[in-house]
Design a protein around this motif. Structure first.
Motif, mmCIF file in Angstrom:
data_model
loop_
_atom_site.group_PDB
_atom_site.id
_atom_site.type_symbol
_atom_site.label_atom_id
_atom_site.label_comp_id
_atom_site.label_asym_id
_atom_site.label_seq_id
_atom_site.Cartn_x
_atom_site.Cartn_y
_atom_site.Cartn_z
ATOM 1 N N ALA A 445 0.815 -1.218 0.000
ATOM 2 C CA ALA A 445 0.000 0.000 0.000
ATOM 3 C C ALA A 445 0.849 1.268 0.000
ATOM 4 C CB ALA A 445 -0.940 0.010 1.202
ATOM 5 N N ASP A 446 2.087 1.181 0.485
ATOM 6 C CA ASP A 446 2.900 2.396 0.540
ATOM 7 C C ASP A 446 3.417 2.816 -0.827
ATOM 8 O OD1 ASP A 446 4.645 0.304 0.221
ATOM 9 O OD2 ASP A 446 6.056 0.950 1.776
ATOM 10 N N SER A 447 3.580 1.849 -1.743
ATOM 11 C CA SER A 447 4.154 2.164 -3.050
ATOM 12 C C SER A 447 3.302 1.693 -4.224
ATOM 13 C CB SER A 447 5.539 1.518 -3.175
ATOM 14 O OG SER A 447 5.417 0.097 -3.118
ATOM 15 N N GLY A 448 2.414 0.745 -3.973
ATOM 16 C CA GLY A 448 1.654 0.138 -5.053
ATOM 17 C C GLY A 448 2.391 -1.004 -5.721
ATOM 18 N N LYS A 449 3.637 -1.235 -5.327
ATOM 19 C CA LYS A 449 4.442 -2.284 -5.938
ATOM 20 C C LYS A 449 3.778 -3.644 -5.758
ATOM 21 C CE LYS A 449 9.022 -4.449 -5.760
ATOM 22 N NZ LYS A 449 10.342 -4.466 -5.077
ATOM 23 N N VAL A 450 3.793 -4.430 -6.830
ATOM 24 C CA VAL A 450 3.191 -5.763 -6.792
ATOM 25 C C VAL A 450 4.108 -6.711 -6.037
ATOM 26 C CG1 VAL A 450 2.423 -7.726 -8.166
ATOM 27 C CG2 VAL A 450 1.938 -5.399 -8.946
ATOM 28 N N LEU A 451 3.563 -7.314 -4.992
ATOM 29 C CA LEU A 451 4.312 -8.294 -4.219
ATOM 30 C C LEU A 451 4.264 -9.647 -4.903
ATOM 31 C CD1 LEU A 451 5.837 -9.050 -1.630
ATOM 32 C CD2 LEU A 451 3.635 -9.331 -0.497
ATOM 33 N N LYS A 452 3.058 -10.037 -5.361
ATOM 34 C CA LYS A 452 2.925 -11.272 -6.124
ATOM 35 C C LYS A 452 1.575 -11.302 -6.819
ATOM 36 C CE LYS A 452 3.808 -13.850 -2.688
ATOM 37 N NZ LYS A 452 4.131 -15.058 -1.908
ATOM 38 N N THR A 453 1.510 -12.118 -7.863
ATOM 39 C CA THR A 453 0.259 -12.327 -8.586
ATOM 40 C C THR A 453 -0.492 -13.484 -7.949
ATOM 41 O OG1 THR A 453 1.195 -11.499 -10.651
ATOM 42 C CG2 THR A 453 -0.770 -12.869 -10.813
#
Length: 733
Positions: A445-453
């Motif tokens: 939530a802090d960056s929007g970066k995808v952790l995993k699909t």
């Protein structure tokens, strides 16, 4: 190398591939679920913010499983129906605030669109005991904040059960069917203000606020229910049609200590009004309540002291047309609050202090906030969804409470929606577009970066490669001084030198949207089927639809159906001028509001449209409910010409083309009365048409083989009337 053998193998593979890529989409496959997407089960974010729970079904048992956000792996099974002798299975669950108790729903039966009755049990995770809340089926059971009590509705009265003593108290006594309702909304509130539970616990759990509905003077509506018995039954319920008497509503606060309920009486003189929302603030003795005039052009937010029963007006909004009621009210720790409003011409987020003084307009611009996800007090950021990437798209953003440091959290253009963890550490993003089926990803939530699909629906994408599928083309069309959003489907073997019949779809209701960059709805597969049969299918969102600003949406005020119709007729004329469209074969269809508009399009636009299908249409706004209709039209007494000039019943004499009219006889929303009155008008005007009634089916017209039958009927009608009985009709497939 055997060249002949290799050539034979090549021809075999090529032919197989060619054949595979030419499968026809059929109605049987559509309505058997052959193109259904795979989604995520509804999940509940656990209070620790690092885990979530999901309801799963295994070996005929239902169970609540706990998963870890970061790994997405199952941590444990919290509860299984196999360990509860009194429950075969449960279909829904709710945690108490401290997650020590779980409310389990069983044997649930629907009443109307949102309301239901069911048997409910409370499971204590500490003791392992499971207790039945009531021997009778109840409505909307809700834990008190500390989980020690449950309030619920039964037979139009309110009850509170103490889970420690197992004692139940009835706190209202005047409830009576079709007369008085306590704490549960009446039909029109449920349908148009979209809520059923009209009671709320305060923060301490020692007070319960509720709305009382006196519907004794509301006119009754009756529907015949044919069923399977020798004699039909009648369903009789209160339904206020436009201009008729509404329920008289009043707000009450029940004190558990004194065991008394007191009515809230405000300083402002409200005579014919609505209470569309109540919500306790973070202060145990301060209740917020929204009051709205019958025209829905004024909305007041009151803060009511539960001890003195006095109210302070903290926010008053007015609009020349109407104000949309939302659930977007959030109270912060300092007792300030977050609110959304269209007052600057677009829907945006505002921050007010505890007295209703504006601190900050948090978002601004010629775009709309389309969903409010919440506020993280640690990072002091608000999370929301908006149309900042175009009105047909949705993206997820974060922004500081002070309106600064806005950040886009999703990267793909299309439709994005988010489900945040309780502590706003993570969110699960759902992304799709017209070309991409839903993809679920876990994001920081802090960056929007995808952790995993998590899930991709790639199997459906691969499956569709074998079918004749045309690309949905998005564009705009200049109509009556506005750039309107449009999509179009052409046959896969489209030849610009040929002419094709045009079949238009629209809904057109206020604030709606059908032209959206999102994955297929089930009707889209039907449109693909029609496109491959040689039709061009198009959809245009005209004036009155949503997400392009308040002026665009509210231009239809007091003339519902007028400007929407003008845009569909003009758009059809313009499309008919394109060389590849046969202007002598243009049809239109719609459901509900869309059925209303398609009827008027065929009648008033008889020089443009040659056929129309109207499913479950409103045929006169005089027949529809107060809250929806008067929001846009005021009352028939005040605006008779607006009602009558835009009613298709009054224009049946203009019918020249082919008309199919469809309705379910059990439609509690848009009553079959609409179709019956239209039929009688058509008969008396000596106009030929086709019609179909589906016995006991509601507004959705579904159940068993119903939808397949309906879409076969519509497809056959299209082929006979718009397609000149084209050789490859549905029936010949």
């Amino acid at each position: 190398m055997n060249i002949l053998k290799s050539l034979s193998l090549f021809l075999f593979v090529s032919t197989a591939v060619l054949t595979a890529q030419n499968k026809d989409i059929t109605l049987e496959e559509i309505w058997s679920g052959g193109f259904r997407t795979s989604g995520l089960d509804a999940l509940h974010s656990m209070d620790n913010g690092q885990q979530y729970s999901v309801l799963n079904f295994e070996n005929r048992n239902s169970q609540i499983d706990i998963y870890n956000y970061q790994t997405l792996e199952k941590v444990k099974t919290l509860l299984s129906s196999s360990n509860i002798p009194s429950i075969a299975y449960f279909t829904d669950y709710t945690f108490s605030d401290d997650e020590s108790k779980i409310l389990l729903a069983t044997d649930v039966e629907a009443i109307y669109r949102r309301s239901s009755l069911g048997k409910y049990y409370v499971h204590d995770t500490k003791t392992g005991q499971t207790t039945l809340v009531s021997e009778e089926k109840i409505q909307e059971p809700t834990f008190s904040p500390n989980g020690s009590k449950i309030a619920y509705g039964l037979n139009n009265n309110l009850y509170i059960k103490d889970l420690d003593s197992n004692e139940t108290k009835q706190i209202t006594n005047d409830g009576e069917y079709n007369n008085i309702i306590n704490g549960i909304t009446d039909w029109v509130y449920e349908e148009e203000f979209s809520f059923v539970r009209a009671f709320e616990w305060n923060a301490n759990g020692d007070k319960l606020a509720f709305i009382r509905f006196d519907e004794s003077k509301v006119p009754e509506f009756s529907m015949d229910v044919y069923g399977t018995e020798l004699y039909p039954k009648q369903q009789v319920f209160k339904y206020p049609k436009a201009g008729e008497t509404n329920s008289v509503v009043s707000l009450h606060i029940y004190d558990l200590k004194s065991e008394k309920a007191n009515e809230v009486k405000l300083d402002k003189d409200y005579k014919d009004f609505y209470i569309p929302r109540i919500k306790w603030t973070n202060e145990p003795n301060k209740l917020s309540a929204q009051y709205m005039n019958r025209h829905q052009s004024e909305l007041d937010v009151w803060f009511i002291d539960a001890e003195s029963m006095k109210g302070d007006l903290v926010l008053a909004e007015k609009d020349k047309a109407y104000i949309d009621v939302t659930f977007n009210l959030t109270f912060l720790k300092d007792h300030s609050f977050i609110w959304t409003s269209e007052k600057d011409g677009y829907n945006h987020i505002y921050h007010y202090d505890k007295n209703g003084k504006l601190i900050q307009q948090v978002t601004s611009g010629n775009w709309e906030v389309t969903d409010y996800y919440g506020y993280d007090s640690d990072s002091k950021r608000i999370f929301y969804q908006s149309t900042e990437d175009g009105s047909i798209n949705r993206s997820v953003f974060a922004i500081g409470l002070n309106g600064k440091k806005k950040q886009r959290l999703t990267q793909n253009t299309g439709t994005n929606s988010a489900d945040f963890s309780a502590d706003f550490s993570y969110f699960i993003n759902t992304y799709s577009s017209a070309d991409t089926p839903p993809i679920y990803t876990l994001n920081y939530a802090d960056s929007g970066k995808v952790l995993k699909t998590i899930k991709t629906n790639q199997d459906l994408a691969d499956k569709l490669k074998d079918y004749k599928v045309s690309k949905k083309e998005f564009s705009t069309i200049s109509v009556n001084g506005n750039e309107l959003n449009m999509w179009m489907l052409k046959p896969l073997d489209f030849d610009e030198s040929k002419q094709y019949p045009l079949f238009m779809f629209q809904y057109s209701g206020p604030g709606s949207q059908q032209v959206a960059n999102t994955w297929n709805g089930i009707n889209d597969y039907w449109y693909q089927d029609l496109a491959q049969q040689g039709y061009i299918v198009a959809c245009v969102d005209g004036r009155g639809t949503g997400f392009k600003g308040a002026d665009f949406k509210k231009v239809t005020q007091n003339e519902l159906g007028k400007y929407e119709l003008e845009d569909q007729i003009t758009a059809a004329k313009q499309l008919g001028q394109r060389a590849y469209i046969d202007a002598d074969h243009i049809g239109i269809w719609g459901w509900s509001f869309g059925g209303y508009l398609s009827s008027n399009a065929l009648f008033k636009g008889n020089d443009v449209f040659t056929m129309a299908i109207a499913v479950a249409p409103v045929t006169s706004w005089r027949f529809y409910d107060t809250i929806y209709t008067e929001r846009y039209m005021t009352t028939p007494q005040e605006n008779p010409s607006g009602y009558d000039e835009n009613s298709p019943i009054n224009h049946v004499d203009k019918l020249k083309g082919d008309f199919l009219l469809v309705h379910g006889t059990g439609d509690d929303n848009v009553h079959v009365q609409n179709t019956m009155r239209m039929v009688e008008a058509l008969i008396q005007a000596d106009k030929q048409f086709e019609w179909a009634l589906y016995p006991d089916k509601n507004h959705g017209i579904y159940g068993g083989n119903t939808r397949l039958h309906l879409y076969k009927k519509m497809t056959d009608f299209i082929n006979r009337t718009l397609g000149d009985g084209r050789p490859e009709t549905y029936l010949s497939k």
